[in-house]
Motif scaffolding. Structure first.
Motif, short mmCIF file in Angstrom:
data_model
loop_
_atom_site.label_atom_id
_atom_site.label_comp_id
_atom_site.label_asym_id
_atom_site.label_seq_id
_atom_site.Cartn_x
_atom_site.Cartn_y
_atom_site.Cartn_z
N MET A 40 0.78 -1.07 0.02
CA MET A 40 0.02 0.08 0.01
C MET A 40 0.83 1.51 0.00
N PHE A 41 1.86 1.14 0.80
CA PHE A 41 2.82 2.46 0.73
C PHE A 41 4.18 2.36 -0.12
N THR A 42 4.12 1.79 -1.22
CA THR A 42 5.07 1.73 -2.01
C THR A 42 4.64 2.84 -3.28
N LYS A 43 5.64 3.46 -3.79
CA LYS A 43 5.23 4.36 -4.76
C LYS A 43 4.90 3.36 -5.96
N GLY A 44 3.76 3.75 -6.79
CA GLY A 44 3.34 3.16 -7.87
C GLY A 44 3.46 3.90 -9.26
N SER A 45 4.16 5.11 -9.04
CA SER A 45 4.06 6.16 -10.11
C SER A 45 5.27 7.24 -10.12
N SER A 46 5.54 7.82 -10.92
CA SER A 46 6.48 8.93 -10.64
C SER A 46 6.10 9.95 -9.96
N SER A 47 4.68 10.06 -9.74
CA SER A 47 4.02 11.18 -8.77
C SER A 47 4.41 10.80 -7.33
N GLY A 48 4.71 9.34 -7.10
CA GLY A 48 4.78 9.34 -5.59
C GLY A 48 3.69 8.70 -5.04
N TYR A 49 2.55 8.33 -5.77
CA TYR A 49 1.39 7.87 -5.23
C TYR A 49 1.61 6.42 -5.18
N GLY A 50 1.20 5.82 -4.23
CA GLY A 50 0.98 4.26 -3.97
C GLY A 50 -0.51 3.95 -3.85
N MET A 51 -0.96 3.37 -3.07
CA MET A 51 -2.34 2.88 -3.26
C MET A 51 -3.29 3.79 -2.23
N GLY A 52 -3.36 4.80 -2.65
CA GLY A 52 -4.39 5.57 -1.59
C GLY A 52 -3.54 6.82 -0.94
N PHE A 53 -2.02 6.54 -1.13
CA PHE A 53 -1.33 7.73 -0.34
C PHE A 53 -0.05 8.10 -1.21
N TYR A 54 0.27 9.29 -1.12
CA TYR A 54 1.37 9.86 -1.53
C TYR A 54 2.74 9.23 -0.51
N VAL A 55 3.80 8.78 -1.11
CA VAL A 55 4.78 8.37 -0.50
C VAL A 55 5.87 9.44 -0.59
N ASP A 56 6.33 9.91 0.50
CA ASP A 56 7.12 11.13 0.86
C ASP A 56 8.35 10.76 1.54
N PRO A 57 9.40 11.21 1.11
CA PRO A 57 10.65 10.64 2.34
C PRO A 57 10.39 10.62 3.91
N GLY A 58 9.64 11.51 4.29
CA GLY A 58 9.24 11.25 5.75
C GLY A 58 7.87 11.01 6.02
N SER A 59 7.03 11.25 5.22
CA SER A 59 5.62 10.79 5.56
C SER A 59 4.71 10.36 4.34
N TYR A 60 3.79 9.91 4.85
CA TYR A 60 2.54 9.29 3.97
C TYR A 60 1.50 10.33 3.80
N ASN A 61 1.04 10.69 2.66
CA ASN A 61 0.08 11.59 2.85
C ASN A 61 -1.06 11.54 1.78
N ASN A 62 -2.28 11.85 2.03
CA ASN A 62 -3.51 11.40 1.45
C ASN A 62 -4.13 12.64 1.47
N SER B 101 -1.84 13.03 6.79
CA SER B 101 -0.39 12.84 6.61
C SER B 101 -0.04 12.07 8.15
N MET B 102 0.96 11.19 7.82
CA MET B 102 1.51 10.46 8.94
C MET B 102 2.92 10.39 8.49
N SER B 103 3.69 10.32 9.70
CA SER B 103 5.14 10.13 9.27
C SER B 103 5.39 8.54 9.30
N HIS B 104 6.62 8.32 8.68
CA HIS B 104 6.75 6.84 8.46
C HIS B 104 6.79 6.10 9.87
N SER B 105 7.45 6.88 10.83
CA SER B 105 7.51 6.04 12.19
C SER B 105 6.15 5.88 12.90
N GLY B 106 5.20 6.85 12.45
CA GLY B 106 3.94 6.58 13.18
C GLY B 106 3.83 7.42 14.29
N LYS B 107 4.78 8.46 14.64
CA LYS B 107 4.77 9.21 15.58
C LYS B 107 4.05 10.52 15.60
#
Length: 98
Positions: free
Chosen positions: A29-51, A63-69
């Motif tokens: 779900m949180f792996t980039k699927g395109s050059s836009s950085g979009y996965g399966m419902g979230f954009y995958v940025d270096p430090g966070s996931y964004n929807n 938005s949530m951090s990769h660490s979940g904090k």
């Protein structure tokens, strides 16, 4: 459909803690699927996931951090053309991570 900002936070927390997805499903779900950085419902940025979602009369940024904090949930009753919505999300995220 009804969800409060706190409900969205609880959903994000359940996602990041793997309570509702297996580790394998989470990674897919949180792996980039395109050059836009979009996965399966979230954009995958270096430090966070964004929807970002738009419904009739509503605009949501999530938005949530990769660490979940760190989690940032913004709901607005303005549907479109909010140029600063992402900037507000990012600014709050930066403040929380200082």
């Amino acid at each position: 459909m009804y969800m409060s900002a706190f409900d969205m936070y609880l959903f994000d927390k359940a996602l990041s803690s793997r309570k509702i997805l297996s580790e394998n499903s989470f990674q897919k779900m949180f792996t980039k699927g395109s050059s836009s950085g979009y996965g399966m419902g979230f954009y995958v940025d270096p430090g966070s996931y964004n929807n970002h979602g738009i419904l009739n009369g509503w605009n949501v940024s999530n938005s949530m951090s990769h660490s979940g904090k760190t989690y940032v949930v913004l709901f607005s009753n303005i549907q479109n053309n909010i140029d600063s919505f992402g900037k507000v999300n990012n600014h709050i995220y930066e403040i929380l991570n200082k």
